[in-house]
Design a protein around this motif. Structure first.
Motif, PDB file in Angstrom:
ATOM      1  N   ASP A 110     -80.867 -58.027   5.763  1.00 29.51           N
ATOM      2  CA  ASP A 110     -81.192 -58.978   6.829  1.00 29.51           C
ATOM      3  C   ASP A 110     -82.508 -58.626   7.511  1.00 29.51           C
ATOM      4  OD1 ASP A 110     -78.904 -60.420   6.317  1.00 29.51           O
ATOM      5  OD2 ASP A 110     -77.749 -59.550   7.978  1.00 29.51           O
ATOM      6  N   LEU A 111     -82.755 -57.340   7.712  1.00 30.93           N
ATOM      7  CA  LEU A 111     -84.001 -56.899   8.344  1.00 30.93           C
ATOM      8  C   LEU A 111     -85.205 -57.274   7.486  1.00 30.93           C
ATOM      9  CD1 LEU A 111     -85.171 -55.291  10.748  1.00 30.93           C
ATOM     10  CD2 LEU A 111     -84.967 -53.252   9.335  1.00 30.93           C
ATOM     11  N   ALA A 112     -85.107 -57.066   6.193  1.00 32.74           N
ATOM     12  CA  ALA A 112     -86.215 -57.422   5.293  1.00 32.74           C
ATOM     13  C   ALA A 112     -86.436 -58.931   5.291  1.00 32.74           C
ATOM     14  CB  ALA A 112     -85.926 -56.927   3.879  1.00 32.74           C
ATOM     15  N   ASN A 113     -85.358 -59.704   5.303  1.00 31.33           N
ATOM     16  CA  ASN A 113     -85.492 -61.170   5.362  1.00 31.33           C
ATOM     17  C   ASN A 113     -86.142 -61.604   6.671  1.00 31.33           C
ATOM     18  OD1 ASN A 113     -84.394 -61.743   2.844  1.00 31.33           O
ATOM     19  ND2 ASN A 113     -82.309 -61.729   3.635  1.00 31.33           N
ATOM     20  N   MET A 114     -85.737 -60.975   7.780  1.00 33.81           N
ATOM     21  CA  MET A 114     -86.328 -61.302   9.076  1.00 33.81           C
ATOM     22  C   MET A 114     -87.817 -60.969   9.081  1.00 33.81           C
ATOM     23  SD  MET A 114     -85.302 -59.951  12.878  1.00 33.81           S
ATOM     24  CE  MET A 114     -86.192 -58.429  12.785  1.00 33.81           C
ATOM     25  N   GLU A 115     -88.175 -59.835   8.471  1.00 34.91           N
ATOM     26  CA  GLU A 115     -89.579 -59.432   8.394  1.00 34.91           C
ATOM     27  C   GLU A 115     -90.399 -60.478   7.645  1.00 34.91           C
ATOM     28  OE1 GLU A 115     -91.383 -55.846   6.046  1.00 34.91           O
ATOM     29  OE2 GLU A 115     -90.366 -55.073   7.829  1.00 34.91           O
ATOM     30  N   ARG A 116     -89.855 -60.993   6.536  1.00 36.25           N
ATOM     31  CA  ARG A 116     -90.549 -62.035   5.760  1.00 36.25           C
ATOM     32  C   ARG A 116     -90.682 -63.317   6.576  1.00 36.25           C
ATOM     33  NH1 ARG A 116     -88.019 -59.760   1.226  1.00 36.25           N
ATOM     34  NH2 ARG A 116     -86.103 -60.912   1.564  1.00 36.25           N
ATOM     35  N   GLU A 117     -89.602 -63.708   7.262  1.00 27.95           N
ATOM     36  CA  GLU A 117     -89.643 -64.937   8.062  1.00 27.95           C
ATOM     37  C   GLU A 117     -90.637 -64.830   9.214  1.00 27.95           C
ATOM     38  OE1 GLU A 117     -85.635 -65.850   9.221  1.00 27.95           O
ATOM     39  OE2 GLU A 117     -84.992 -66.106   7.137  1.00 27.95           O
ATOM     40  N   LEU A 118     -90.697 -63.658   9.856  1.00 28.48           N
ATOM     41  CA  LEU A 118     -91.658 -63.464  10.949  1.00 28.48           C
ATOM     42  C   LEU A 118     -93.096 -63.538  10.439  1.00 28.48           C
ATOM     43  CD1 LEU A 118     -89.983 -60.620  13.046  1.00 28.48           C
ATOM     44  CD2 LEU A 118     -90.336 -62.997  13.729  1.00 28.48           C
ATOM     45  N   ALA A 119     -93.344 -62.952   9.281  1.00 29.02           N
ATOM     46  CA  ALA A 119     -94.688 -63.010   8.700  1.00 29.02           C
ATOM     47  C   ALA A 119     -95.070 -64.448   8.396  1.00 29.02           C
ATOM     48  CB  ALA A 119     -94.760 -62.152   7.434  1.00 29.02           C
ATOM     49  N   LEU A 120     -94.130 -65.221   7.873  1.00 25.41           N
ATOM     50  CA  LEU A 120     -94.387 -66.624   7.574  1.00 25.41           C
ATOM     51  C   LEU A 120     -94.648 -67.406   8.862  1.00 25.41           C
ATOM     52  CD1 LEU A 120     -94.544 -68.944   5.533  1.00 25.41           C
ATOM     53  CD2 LEU A 120     -92.071 -69.213   5.793  1.00 25.41           C
ATOM     54  N   GLU A 121     -93.824 -67.167   9.895  1.00 30.71           N
ATOM     55  CA  GLU A 121     -94.024 -67.850  11.180  1.00 30.71           C
ATOM     56  C   GLU A 121     -95.393 -67.535  11.770  1.00 30.71           C
ATOM     57  OE1 GLU A 121     -90.862 -67.065  13.963  1.00 30.71           O
ATOM     58  OE2 GLU A 121     -89.336 -67.733  12.540  1.00 30.71           O
ATOM     59  N   ARG A 122     -95.810 -66.261  11.704  1.00 34.19           N
ATOM     60  CA  ARG A 122     -97.119 -65.873  12.234  1.00 34.19           C
ATOM     61  C   ARG A 122     -98.246 -66.562  11.470  1.00 34.19           C
ATOM     62  NH1 ARG A 122     -95.801 -60.562  11.325  1.00 34.19           N
ATOM     63  NH2 ARG A 122     -94.159 -60.005  12.720  1.00 34.19           N
ATOM     64  N   THR A 123     -98.094 -66.638  10.165  1.00 35.54           N
ATOM     65  CA  THR A 123     -99.108 -67.295   9.340  1.00 35.54           C
ATOM     66  C   THR A 123     -99.219 -68.765   9.705  1.00 35.54           C
ATOM     67  OG1 THR A 123     -98.698 -65.753   7.542  1.00 35.54           O
ATOM     68  CG2 THR A 123     -99.790 -67.811   6.962  1.00 35.54           C
ATOM     69  N   LEU A 124     -98.075 -69.433   9.804  1.00 33.96           N
ATOM     70  CA  LEU A 124     -98.082 -70.854  10.146  1.00 33.96           C
ATOM     71  C   LEU A 124     -98.627 -71.088  11.552  1.00 33.96           C
ATOM     72  CD1 LEU A 124     -94.677 -71.959   8.568  1.00 33.96           C
ATOM     73  CD2 LEU A 124     -96.985 -72.348   7.678  1.00 33.96           C
TER      74      LEU A 124
END
Length: 192
Positions: A110-124
């Motif tokens: 879950d932590l790794a998935n959250m890390e990916r989602e946060l990176a995507l949100e920051r990019t967007l």
């Protein structure tokens, strides 16, 4: 079957304490990698993965010997779960045969998935800000409108383009990108 994996990052590190702990934990076969700090070339780990079967238990001395980053650890844990292989980390007290161990692995995933989602949100979000402010990607323009105007004046006064570019602090190709070199017109002669 209980299989072990030991890894040291530098040739100076001693792998013997890991090996000893894995033998004491009941490992029938131990796979090793030495001097692999970058986690790229791991022939021992590749052989281990080929040997693992459903119902096996993989024992590691410590999780950082198994996965070099949260992202890599998440991928390995997901792979082991799909293959029906248990993981036991001796120093971290994790055993996926227990509820506590399974919960820990779920947390890492879950932590790794959250890390990916946060990176995507920051990019967007960054793209939205750039869009609203009229910025485009890439480097900042070297030739501002005032530099272009100044360059035209220098060239009109007869200054050679290379000197004009040098005085503006840009390359000749950058100058020509913004102010194309005058094209020479070829006049055709008609024979009489």
């Amino acid at each position: 079957m209980i299989l072990g994996y030991a890894r040291v990052c530098t040739p100076e590190e001693d792998i013997k304490p890991q090996r000893k702990s894995l033998i004491e934990a009941g490992c029938r076969e131990i796979f090793e990698d030495q001097g692999s700090a970058n986690c790229v070339s791991l022939p021992g780990f590749s052989r281990l993965q080929a040997s693992l079967k459903r119902g096996d238990t993989l024992v590691v001395w410590k999780l950082d010997r198994f996965g070099c980053s949260v992202k890599k650890l998440e991928a390995l844990l997901t792979d082991l779960r799909k293959r029906g292989v248990h993981l036991r980390s001796l120093r971290d007290g994790i055993d996926t045969r227990t509820g506590k161990g399974r919960s820990f692995c779920e947390f890492v995933i879950d932590l790794a998935n959250m890390e990916r989602e946060l990176a995507l949100e920051r990019t967007l979000a960054g793209r939205e800000v750039a869009k609203k402010t009229g910025r485009t990607g890439g480097r900042r323009r070297q030739m501002t409108d005032s530099k272009i105007l100044h360059a035209r004046k220098l060239l009109a006064s007869g200054m050679p383009p290379s000197e004009a570019a040098n005085s503006l602090g840009v390359s000749l190709s950058t100058l020509y990108r913004w102010i194309p070199a005058p094209s020479k017109t070829i006049q055709s002669r008609s024979s009489h």
